[in-house]
Design an enzyme around this catalytic site. Structure first.
Site, mmCIF file in Angstrom:
data_model
loop_
_atom_site.group_PDB
_atom_site.id
_atom_site.type_symbol
_atom_site.label_atom_id
_atom_site.label_comp_id
_atom_site.label_asym_id
_atom_site.label_seq_id
_atom_site.Cartn_x
_atom_site.Cartn_y
_atom_site.Cartn_z
ATOM 1 N N ASP A 70 -6.244 15.553 -19.278
ATOM 2 C CA ASP A 70 -5.597 14.871 -18.167
ATOM 3 C C ASP A 70 -4.397 14.118 -18.735
ATOM 4 O OD1 ASP A 70 -4.751 13.264 -16.085
ATOM 5 O OD2 ASP A 70 -6.680 12.275 -15.757
ATOM 6 N N ASN A 96 5.151 20.337 -18.654
ATOM 7 C CA ASN A 96 5.300 21.006 -17.363
ATOM 8 C C ASN A 96 4.432 20.414 -16.264
ATOM 9 O OD1 ASN A 96 5.744 23.467 -15.478
ATOM 10 N ND2 ASN A 96 3.526 23.422 -15.821
ATOM 11 N N TYR A 172 8.923 12.200 -6.180
ATOM 12 C CA TYR A 172 9.200 13.347 -7.046
ATOM 13 C C TYR A 172 10.612 13.281 -7.610
ATOM 14 C CZ TYR A 172 8.781 18.202 -8.628
ATOM 15 O OH TYR A 172 8.721 19.348 -9.400
#
Length: 273
Positions: A70, A96, A172
């Site tokens: 994680d 990523n 984001y």
């Protein structure tokens, strides 16, 4: 997705880590790197998904090593790098892992247009934690591992075209802008040690997430089609487009502190009806 196997892949180019590597873009990157000779570890939270990805790759002649982690947990990231240490010096780290939850900062809703809805704090924290803090934690450990081994390496961070701002994507866009800033900062800090840091900024990906959302929501599908027509090349990015950009960043010895735009020419911040 079937990656063609490079006949020289057995030569071995060193150890590579790809986070968020169990599916989608991360898996495409991992498969491409494995096909060009990298010894690739894929990391994600879902061990079963990782094993399934590794099995599917093996059926295509590609070797991927699953490692559950994680990236938002400092302890979990530390454990991941302890595991990697047993595989040899790390030469490439691809940050990523990420996820997006679309919310406007505030918006008017309801039949009478009098209800106000605000961007949920938990959605903000999940995106920032995964897309920015996770990059920081993994990048820090990757740089430390490269320094400890005394070998040069490359960190490739996945940013996004929307880092300059995009409708409904406060968290984001902010996270991906932060990823660009980390990339440029680390490039300056780590260059003297032979460690390069590059960002790859995809546009909209023509992948499973886009297809699933469009299939479930005709309004979203129609909006995305209008958006696609505003892209100079009038096409979405393929996952392989990003994978080859990552490989290019890993191979080019003069790239550091750069952001490679892979977006078909750029996206408008919003398309109006």
């Amino acid at each position: 997705m079937n990656a063609s196997v490079n006949p020289d892949s057995g030569a071995g180019r060193g150890l590579a880590l790809v986070t968020g590597g169990s599916r989608g873009l991360g898996l495409a990157i991992a498969r491409h790197l494995a096909g060009t000779g990298w010894d690739v570890v894929i990391a994600a939270r879902d061990q079963k998904a990782l094993e399934a990805a590794a099995d599917e790759a093996a059926a295509d002649g590609l070797r991927l090593h699953p490692a559950s982690a994680d990236v938002t947990s400092e302890a979990s990231v530390a454990g991941l790098f302890e595991e990697l240490a047993g595989r040899g010096p790390l030469r490439l780290c691809v940050n990523n892992a990420g996820r997006n939850f679309n919310h406007q900062l505030v918006r008017v809703a309801g039949a009478d247009r009098r209800e106000l809805r605000a961007h949920p704090t938990d959605a903000w924290e999940r995106v920032i934690g995964l897309c920015l803090t996770g990059v920081f934690l993994v990048g820090r450990h990757a740089a430390a591992a490269m320094l400890a081994a005394g070998t040069p390496g490359v960190i490739v961070n996945i940013s996004s075209t929307v880092r300059s701002g995009s409708y409904g994507q406060s968290a984001y866009a902010a996270a991906k802008a932060g990823v660009e800033s980390l990339t440029r900062t680390w490039a300056v800090e780590l260059g003297e040690y032979g460690i390069r840091v590059v960002a790859v900024a995809p546009g909209v990906l023509d992948g499973s997430t886009l297809r699933e959302r469009s299939a479930a929501n005709p309004r979203h599908a129609a909006y995305m089609e209008r958006l696609r027509r505003q892209v100079p090349l009038q096409r979405w990015c393929e996952e392989d487009d990003i994978a080859t950009a990552v490989a290019f960043a890993a191979d080019n010895p003069s790239l550091t502190g750069n952001v490679l735009e892979v977006d078909g020419g750029g996206l408008p911040k919003r398309v109006y009806d």
